[in-house]
Write a protein that holds these residues in place. Structure first.
Motif, PDB file in Angstrom:
ATOM      1  N   GLU A 163      16.558  24.782  21.412  1.00 13.24           N
ATOM      2  CA  GLU A 163      15.828  26.329  20.917  1.00 13.24           C
ATOM      3  C   GLU A 163      16.681  27.316  20.294  1.00 13.24           C
TER       4      GLU A 163
ATOM      5  N   GLN B 124       7.053  35.608  20.675  1.00  6.91           N
ATOM      6  CA  GLN B 124       7.124  34.621  21.721  1.00  6.91           C
ATOM      7  C   GLN B 124       7.716  35.566  22.313  1.00  6.91           C
ATOM      8  N   PHE B 125       8.454  36.555  22.021  1.00  6.77           N
ATOM      9  CA  PHE B 125       9.863  37.552  22.315  1.00  6.77           C
ATOM     10  C   PHE B 125       9.397  38.540  22.083  1.00  6.77           C
ATOM     11  N   MET B 126       9.252  39.204  20.878  1.00  3.71           N
ATOM     12  CA  MET B 126       9.241  40.363  20.354  1.00  3.71           C
ATOM     13  C   MET B 126       8.073  40.290  19.239  1.00  3.71           C
TER      14      MET B 126
ATOM     15  N   TYR C 251       8.679  31.031  16.824  1.00  2.00           N
ATOM     16  CA  TYR C 251       9.032  31.151  18.151  1.00  2.00           C
ATOM     17  C   TYR C 251       9.863  32.526  18.772  1.00  2.00           C
ATOM     18  N   LEU C 252       9.803  33.413  17.563  1.00  2.81           N
ATOM     19  CA  LEU C 252      10.232  34.558  17.967  1.00  2.81           C
ATOM     20  C   LEU C 252       9.113  35.503  18.634  1.00  2.81           C
TER      21      LEU C 252
ATOM     22  N   ARG D  54       2.690  38.777  16.789  1.00  2.00           N
ATOM     23  CA  ARG D  54       2.546  38.353  18.335  1.00  2.00           C
ATOM     24  C   ARG D  54       1.942  37.655  19.318  1.00  2.00           C
ATOM     25  N   TYR D  55       3.102  37.109  19.798  1.00  2.13           N
ATOM     26  CA  TYR D  55       2.572  35.579  20.775  1.00  2.13           C
ATOM     27  C   TYR D  55       1.629  34.681  19.823  1.00  2.13           C
TER      28      TYR D  55
END
Length: 284
Positions: free
Chosen positions: A97, A233-235, A230-231, A139-140
């Motif tokens: 990842e 999903q976390f911020m 990808y980012l 965002r997501y």
């Protein structure tokens, strides 16, 4: 069309650079090239004003200091070991990842500003990278394809790093990445719709006139859309944020003799279609 900021640090003015190299004042469209400008279709408004001949031409722009093409990024998010050849030269296993770390936003400086070698540094290194500037909230996101729709544009980014601080002093990478002046950016921001394929761009970096890095974004492990998806999903990525997407092989850390940077050295960087930047180093 390219977006620029010119003037002394802290007093930059927003500028449009036309394809013929002429400069036009964006002051009637926006006070700065920042998150609010990008989120409010500022690029579209700038393009329309330029096409309509509504922007005053700047005739004294040659020789003026060029600032970073975006003002006050909310955050700088970076991806490590994202080129196959760079992972190979450092002896690292390809990541399953993306490897994510943060860089202090106040590291961002103009493309030709002086880079400071930190006090106590023995291993200051260079990294040419494709910088991605976010233009809408992410965002997501559902898919990597969706991620391409939130990108405002692209710029050359030099992810300067102090390897001993980063890897040998314990803790996270951030302290080897966040030294002052450690992120020259620019000279301009190229709108995303003017880059045919960000996955097929050549990147090059010279130190003291000697070619050190000569790579292509086709060698990315995780592509541009995947990284932004990808980012998200976390911020939450916000307009004006900067994402540094990784560097190809040729850094000092991976070379025989490890020829790290010293005061007086120069770095020059190019990415296809994104211009050129150059810095001289000095002691902090």
């Amino acid at each position: 069309m390219q977006l620029m900021r010119i003037g002394e640090r802290g007093s930059e003015r927003p500028v449009v650079r036309a394809d013929d190299g002429s400069l036009y004042d964006l002051g009637t469209v926006t006070g700065d090239i920042d998150g609010a400008f990008l989120a409010g279709d500022g690029i579209g408004r700038a393009r329309a004003a330029l096409a309509a001949g509504a922007l005053p031409q700047i005739r004294d722009g040659v020789g003026r200091r060029i600032g970073a093409p975006i003002a006050r990024p909310g955050k700088v998010v970076c991806i490590g070991l994202n080129y196959r050849d760079h992972a190979a030269e450092t002896g690292a296993v390809l990541p399953a990842e993306p490897i994510v770390f943060m860089k202090a936003p106040n590291t961002v400086i103009g493309p030709d500003d002086t880079v400071l070698v930190p006090r106590g540094s023995e291993k200051t290194d260079w990294e040419v990278e494709l910088g991605v500037v976010i233009g809408a909230e992410a965002r997501y996101l559902d898919t990597p394809d969706d991620a391409l729709n939130v990108i405002a544009g692209y710029a050359i980014s030099n992810d300067v790093s102090e390897r001993a601080f980063q890897l040998e002093r314990g803790g996270q990478w951030d302290k080897g990445k966040s030294c002052e002046t450690f992120n020259p950016l620019g000279p301009w921001l190229v709108p995303a719709d003017e880059i045919d394929d960000p996955g097929k761009l050549g990147l090059r970096l010279w130190v003291n006139g000697e070619l050190r890095q000569d790579g292509t974004t086709a060698d990315l492990i995780f592509g541009i859309g995947h990284v932004v998806w990808y980012l998200s999903q976390f911020m939450v990525l916000e307009p004006g944020d900067l994402v540094n997407t990784g560097t190809p092989a040729g850094v000092a850390m991976g070379m025989p003799g490890q020829p790290y940077l010293r005061a007086g050295d120069t770095m020059a960087l190019e990415i296809d279609g994104l211009g050129r930047q150059q810095q001289t180093l000095a002691d902090a």
